[in-house]
Design an enzyme around this catalytic site. Structure first.
Site, PDB file in Angstrom:
ATOM      1  N   SER A   1       1.691  -2.480  11.920  1.00  0.00           N
ATOM      2  CA  SER A   1       0.707  -3.430  12.441  1.00  0.00           C
ATOM      3  C   SER A   1      -0.552  -3.398  12.132  1.00  0.00           C
ATOM      4  CB  SER A   1       1.233  -4.090  13.249  1.00  0.00           C
ATOM      5  OG  SER A   1       0.734  -5.221  13.720  1.00  0.00           O
TER       6      SER A   1
ATOM      7  N   GLU B   1      -1.336  -7.135   7.253  1.00  0.00           N
ATOM      8  CA  GLU B   1      -0.308  -6.953   7.837  1.00  0.00           C
ATOM      9  C   GLU B   1      -0.423  -7.808   8.923  1.00  0.00           C
ATOM     10  OE1 GLU B   1       3.060  -6.691   7.159  1.00  0.00           O
ATOM     11  OE2 GLU B   1       3.345  -4.186   7.925  1.00  0.00           O
ATOM     12  N   ARG B   2       2.068  -8.249   9.662  1.00  0.00           N
ATOM     13  CA  ARG B   2       2.217  -8.803  10.210  1.00  0.00           C
ATOM     14  C   ARG B   2       1.638  -7.955  11.264  1.00  0.00           C
ATOM     15  NH1 ARG B   2       8.890  -9.114  11.514  1.00  0.00           N
ATOM     16  NH2 ARG B   2       8.439 -10.910  13.479  1.00  0.00           N
TER      17      ARG B   2
ATOM     18  N   ARG C   1      -5.597   1.270   4.780  1.00  0.00           N
ATOM     19  CA  ARG C   1      -4.747   1.241   3.763  1.00  0.00           C
ATOM     20  C   ARG C   1      -4.324   0.554   3.023  1.00  0.00           C
ATOM     21  NH1 ARG C   1      -2.635  -0.171   8.587  1.00  0.00           N
ATOM     22  NH2 ARG C   1      -1.050  -2.031   8.950  1.00  0.00           N
TER      23      ARG C   1
ATOM     24  N   HIS D   1       0.286  -5.249   2.232  1.00  0.00           N
ATOM     25  CA  HIS D   1       1.683  -4.642   2.902  1.00  0.00           C
ATOM     26  C   HIS D   1       2.615  -5.426   3.350  1.00  0.00           C
ATOM     27  CE1 HIS D   1      -2.028  -2.909   5.515  1.00  0.00           C
ATOM     28  NE2 HIS D   1      -2.674  -4.017   4.713  1.00  0.00           N
TER      29      HIS D   1
ATOM     30  N   HIS E   1       0.833  -1.704   0.263  1.00  0.00           N
ATOM     31  CA  HIS E   1      -0.150   0.016  -0.261  1.00  0.00           C
ATOM     32  C   HIS E   1       0.609   1.514  -0.117  1.00  0.00           C
ATOM     33  CE1 HIS E   1       1.148   1.067   4.154  1.00  0.00           C
ATOM     34  NE2 HIS E   1       1.075  -0.357   4.378  1.00  0.00           N
ATOM     35  N   GLY E   2       0.201   2.257  -0.490  1.00  0.00           N
ATOM     36  CA  GLY E   2       0.960   3.884  -0.402  1.00  0.00           C
ATOM     37  C   GLY E   2       1.220   3.954   1.201  1.00  0.00           C
ATOM     38  N   GLU E   3       1.781   5.223   1.026  1.00  0.00           N
ATOM     39  CA  GLU E   3       2.551   5.466   2.677  1.00  0.00           C
ATOM     40  C   GLU E   3       1.530   5.931   3.795  1.00  0.00           C
ATOM     41  OE1 GLU E   3       5.806   8.228   3.763  1.00  0.00           O
ATOM     42  OE2 GLU E   3       3.527   9.930   3.908  1.00  0.00           O
ATOM     43  N   GLY E   4       1.867   4.948   5.227  1.00  0.00           N
ATOM     44  CA  GLY E   4       0.573   5.571   5.998  1.00  0.00           C
ATOM     45  C   GLY E   4       1.317   6.786   6.830  1.00  0.00           C
TER      46      GLY E   4
END
Length: 258
Positions: A24, A89-90, A62, A188, A11-14
């Site tokens: 996470s 995400e992890r 995101r 992610h 994904h783009g920057e969060g």
């Protein structure tokens, strides 16, 4: 011989990527730059002639928002988006919310690299005293998963991410690819790395050095067994991509004194 092509996308920057915090499962939105990254990704894919039949995302905003922006830029807003927690995400457990550079200062850069990049190491689990525990586990999005809330992870190694991702890949995503449909996976950093490890046969030690920048599409060419037949290709300006990779890698280092 290459039979299928799949686009994999972190994904783009969060907002917390910008703040260099372990995000996470906390549901952070895209930053202003993250929105631009997703839009630029969509324009690039459109210019290169890509079309999609289905998009898979995690349950985190995101990831979903990136997919929407990519499809909008490609003028393919009608393409269905399928969401699953198995692409999340992890789960960084007790590390969630902490600043990576500050962690490197307190625990050493090597320890932070192990927590971020290693295959088998699981961080300390989150518990009910953690400031984000209730926000995560009381979230309604996890009420209709294929496992109960009690079975959702409290912390994960990359191996555990792959373990919960593979049934979804084998049972849902893979059949779509084999049917000839064109697939985009908007996920992610670590769910993408876990999938790359499986598809490319990356060793437990070498996966430590695989870094994916935000908003950069990755082309995978797969054979009939859905295994990679060529090295992954990060699409776009290669100088900018290498700079973005270095920026991600530097997130786990002690910040130089001003």
């Amino acid at each position: 011989m290459s039979k299928y092509k799949v686009i994999l996308l972190r994904h783009g920057e969060g907002e917390w990527n910008k703040e260099n915090r372990f995000c996470s499962w906390v549901d952070q939105k895209l930053s202003t730059d993250g929105v631009k990254e997703a839009q630029a990704c969509g324009r690039l894919l459109r210019e290169q002639g890509y079309t999609f039949d289905v998009v898979f995302t995690s349950l985190l905003s995101r990831s979903v928002h990136t997919a929407w922006l990519v499809l909008e830029a490609m003028r393919q807003e009608w393409v269905p988006v399928v969401k699953s927690w198995r692409l999340n995400e992890r789960h960084y457990g007790a590390l969630i919310g902490l600043n990576r550079a500050e962690m490197a200062l307190n625990h050493g850069e090597q320890q932070v690299k192990v927590w971020r990049r290693s295959y088998n190491v699981t961080p300390p689990p989150i518990d009910q005293s953690h400031p984000y525990y209730q926000e995560i586990y009381n979230d309604r999005r996890y009420s209709n998963c294929d496992v109960s809330k009690d079975e959702l992870p409290r912390a994960e190694s990359l191996k555990q991410v792959l373990d919960r991702l593979l049934p979804y890949w084998d049972g849902t995503v893979g059949p779509e690819i084999r049917s000839g449909r064109s697939v985009l996976i908007s996920a992610h950093g670590n769910s993408c790395r876990a999938l790359l490890k499986h598809l490319e046969g990356i060793s437990d030690s070498d996966i430590v050095n695989v870094t994916l920048p935000t908003g950069t599409p990755v082309l995978l060419e797969l054979d009939e067994s859905l295994r990679a037949v060529k090295p992954r290709q990060l699409l776009g300006d290669q100088v900018k991509i290498q700079a973005a990779i270095k920026m991600v890698e530097d997130q786990g280092k002690v910040k130089p004194a001003a």
